[in-house]
Scaffold this motif. Structure first.
Motif, PDB file in Angstrom:
ATOM      1  N   THR A 321       0.815  -1.217   0.000  1.00 28.08           N
ATOM      2  CA  THR A 321       0.000   0.000   0.000  1.00 28.08           C
ATOM      3  C   THR A 321       0.846   1.262   0.000  1.00 28.08           C
ATOM      4  O   THR A 321       0.586   2.202  -0.760  1.00 28.08           O
ATOM      5  CB  THR A 321      -0.932  -0.002   1.228  1.00 28.08           C
ATOM      6  N   LYS A 322       1.891   1.297   0.820  1.00 28.46           N
ATOM      7  CA  LYS A 322       2.686   2.509   0.989  1.00 28.46           C
ATOM      8  C   LYS A 322       3.858   2.608   0.011  1.00 28.46           C
ATOM      9  O   LYS A 322       4.682   3.506   0.138  1.00 28.46           O
ATOM     10  CB  LYS A 322       3.205   2.591   2.423  1.00 28.46           C
ATOM     11  N   SER A 349      -6.031   2.295  -1.509  1.00 27.15           N
ATOM     12  CA  SER A 349      -6.197   2.997  -0.235  1.00 27.15           C
ATOM     13  C   SER A 349      -6.576   4.447  -0.515  1.00 27.15           C
ATOM     14  O   SER A 349      -6.341   4.973  -1.610  1.00 27.15           O
ATOM     15  CB  SER A 349      -4.914   2.939   0.599  1.00 27.15           C
ATOM     16  N   GLU A 350      -7.133   5.097   0.485  1.00 29.26           N
ATOM     17  CA  GLU A 350      -7.553   6.491   0.314  1.00 29.26           C
ATOM     18  C   GLU A 350      -6.368   7.398   0.028  1.00 29.26           C
ATOM     19  O   GLU A 350      -6.460   8.326  -0.778  1.00 29.26           O
ATOM     20  CB  GLU A 350      -8.286   6.952   1.565  1.00 29.26           C
ATOM     21  N   TYR A 369     -10.484  -1.320  -4.839  1.00 30.16           N
ATOM     22  CA  TYR A 369     -10.259  -1.371  -3.396  1.00 30.16           C
ATOM     23  C   TYR A 369     -10.458  -2.798  -2.897  1.00 30.16           C
ATOM     24  O   TYR A 369     -10.885  -3.696  -3.647  1.00 30.16           O
ATOM     25  CB  TYR A 369     -11.190  -0.395  -2.668  1.00 30.16           C
ATOM     26  N   ASP A 417      -3.217   8.301  10.717  1.00 34.45           N
ATOM     27  CA  ASP A 417      -2.530   7.021  10.605  1.00 34.45           C
ATOM     28  C   ASP A 417      -1.108   7.131  11.139  1.00 34.45           C
ATOM     29  O   ASP A 417      -0.626   8.207  11.482  1.00 34.45           O
ATOM     30  CB  ASP A 417      -2.511   6.574   9.142  1.00 34.45           C
ATOM     31  N   TRP A 459     -13.544   8.468   1.250  1.00 37.58           N
ATOM     32  CA  TRP A 459     -13.322   7.070   0.877  1.00 37.58           C
ATOM     33  C   TRP A 459     -14.482   6.539   0.040  1.00 37.58           C
ATOM     34  O   TRP A 459     -14.253   5.819  -0.953  1.00 37.58           O
ATOM     35  CB  TRP A 459     -13.139   6.251   2.143  1.00 37.58           C
TER      36      TRP A 459
END
Length: 531
Positions: A321-322, A349-350, A369, A417, A459
């Protein structure tokens, strides 16, 4: 005719064979060899020559081997499933195509190993990747779709060399508690100030106490020297006890420093390997024991088009994701022509949706998603617990669940987060009473509290946008290419080339080796198309 004598027959046979003598004087000549027209060595030679390497040494020892020749040799060795420096040296000595690329020169394995982790490799692979992308685009071998995915590759680290962050936190807390207990017992004896409860223990506090204890030991040494004949000697007993306390305190101090070093090595990770501090323990597909064992590895991310790798990067975090944002930033995708950015649900992801929409408006994200395909099932659509199946009134901004309970807007909430990304939520509360002021049992939880729900409008907006976009037939065809485009590269890398483990240690060296591997894969793909 009469039969020929035996000695004449042997003499005639000797004239038929070439004289074989390895001890005679010879003149060394380069091998007269021309490779095949569409051989991978030819493509590697043309790519490296197009880089126009002209990097003379300015300081230190002059280079014994040309950078271009070393680059050609290593790339050719990678296409032949050879990744270690000793095997590359043997290939340069025995393989005819390798000798043609290096012009009969055979570098030692130490020279090859130094070249593979040098800064020149990173620059050459990046430059070669840019030129290859322009070459492919000019010949319409790639289009405007970019397929992104990742895989785990084992690090060159021992399997059971793990260090876990949770254990370090636990051991550090235990060590600090013991230190506080010891220092509290000793503070009165050595005139140390009392440590307030809850104060962060530092190494300076321990050093101050150790200094006072050392001074006390010197005093005791003088007392013992002055009272040699006294038995039993109280000064000796005090000295023995004090030495034991100093030894224990030094041990706790070393542990405190060790834990601080470990915390600095972790960074944002939860584990690292003792033999390769940059490697993180992850679950990999090569799980021979079938028990989900964590192994030291790196997360390789690539972006492909028509099975050509156009961008790559290596990360330490196990999730995908990151990794999307730093990968696209490294590829400088904002400065390039519009693309379809295609990835699987692991990237949905948002934060990624918002980044592509705000920073890359000319590009189109085709990223489902996590629950997108599950939501199309009948089980999901008939589940009364899902807020998406409730009735919503946009004008008055309230929800009604299947039991008839109304949820009114209550307040705005924010959640931050671990990486600092802020998400905005709307909180709704259930109405406890009806028009007759009677209590509604369905509006309460089993503990008697009022039911609440939270909705993330941003989202929900991105989810609807991706759902609508991926429902069109043209977009579905583009997204359907993902499995046969980027997954094929990983399969070729691991199954055909046999590259399942890095041979260098450290994140920067791993990135350099990855650049060589990616370039070799592109050369083999280009050779196949050329053939």
């Amino acid at each position: 005719f009469p039969p020929m004598p035996h000695h004449l027959i042997l003499k005639g046979l000797n004239k038929m064979y070439t004289n074989y003598n390895m001890n005679q004087l010879t003149l060394d000549l380069s091998t007269s060899f021309s490779p095949k027209e569409n051989h991978v060595a030819v493509f590697i030679h043309e790519l490296v020559e197009a880089l126009q390497i002209n990097d003379p040494y300015l300081f230190g020892r002059p280079r014994e081997y040309d950078l271009g020749a070393m680059m050609k040799l290593v790339l050719f060795a990678y296409t032949r499933e050879t990744f270690t420096s000793r095997k590359i040296e043997r290939l340069a000595e025995e393989n005819l195509y390798a000798r043609w690329l290096t012009q009969e020169r055979v570098p030692t394995y130490r020279t090859i190993a130094r070249f593979c982790v040098s800064n020149d490799v990173q620059e050459l692979t990046n430059k070669g990747l840019d030129q290859l992308t322009e070459y492919l685009r000019a010949r319409n071998l790639i289009d405007d779709a970019l397929f992104i995915d990742g895989t785990k590759i084992l690090a060159d680290a021992n399997k059971y060399s793990f260090v876990w962050k949770k254990n370090t936190i636990r051991f550090d807390q235990m060590n600090r508690e013991k230190l506080l207990t010891m220092m509290t017992e000793l503070r009165e004896a050595y005139a140390l100030k009392q440590i307030p409860e809850g104060t962060t223990l530092t190494v300076d506090m321990i050093d101050e106490l150790l200094t006072r204890m050392e001074l006390r030991l010197e005093e005791l040494e003088k007392e013992v020297e002055a009272t040699k004949r006294l038995s039993p000697n109280p000064a000796k007993q005090q000295r023995r006890t004090l030495k034991s306390q100093v030894r224990k305190l030094n041990t706790k101090r070393e542990k405190l420093l060790e834990h601080q070093t470990q915390f600095s090595t972790y960074g944002t990770r939860n584990s690292y390997s003792k033999t390769d501090h940059d490697a993180t323990f992850m679950r990999v597909k090569e799980d021979h024991m079938k028990n989900g064992q964590l192994k030291p590895a790196y997360n390789l991310q690539i972006a492909t088009c028509n099975q050509f790798v156009l961008g790559y990067d290596v990360f330490q975090n196990p999730t995908d994701t990151k990794t999307l944002k730093p990968l696209l930033e490294k590829m400088k995708i904002a400065q390039k022509s519009p693309h379809y950015l295609v990835a699987d649900a692991g990237y949905g992801s948002e934060s990624n949706y918002r980044y592509i929409e705000d920073e890359l408006p000319q590009h189109t994200a085709l990223i489902p998603y996590g629950t997108m395909f599950k939501e199309q099932s009948k089980k999901w659509q008939t589940d009364d617990r899902k807020v998406m199946n409730w009735d919503y009134e946009p004008k008055e901004d309230f929800y009604i669940d299947p039991k008839g309970v109304r949820f009114n807007f209550h307040a705005y909430r924010q959640r931050t987060d671990a990486d600092g990304f802020v998400r905005d939520f709307k909180e709704y509360q259930a109405e406890k009473t009806d028009a007759n002021q009677a209590l509604i049992p369905e509006a309460l939880t089993p503990k008697g509290n009022r039911r609440k729900i939270t909705v993330n409008p941003s989202w929900e907006y991105h989810k609807e946008k991706q759902k609508e976009r991926l429902s069109t037939p043209e977009i579905q065809k583009i997204y359907g290419r993902r499995k046969i485009d980027v997954e094929t590269v990983f399969g070729f890398m691991k199954a055909c080339l046999g590259f399942t483990r890095y041979t260098v240690r450290g994140l920067e060296k791993v990135r350099k080796q990855t650049g060589l591997l990616i370039t070799a894969i592109n050369m083999m793909k280009l050779t196949k198309i050329g053939t």
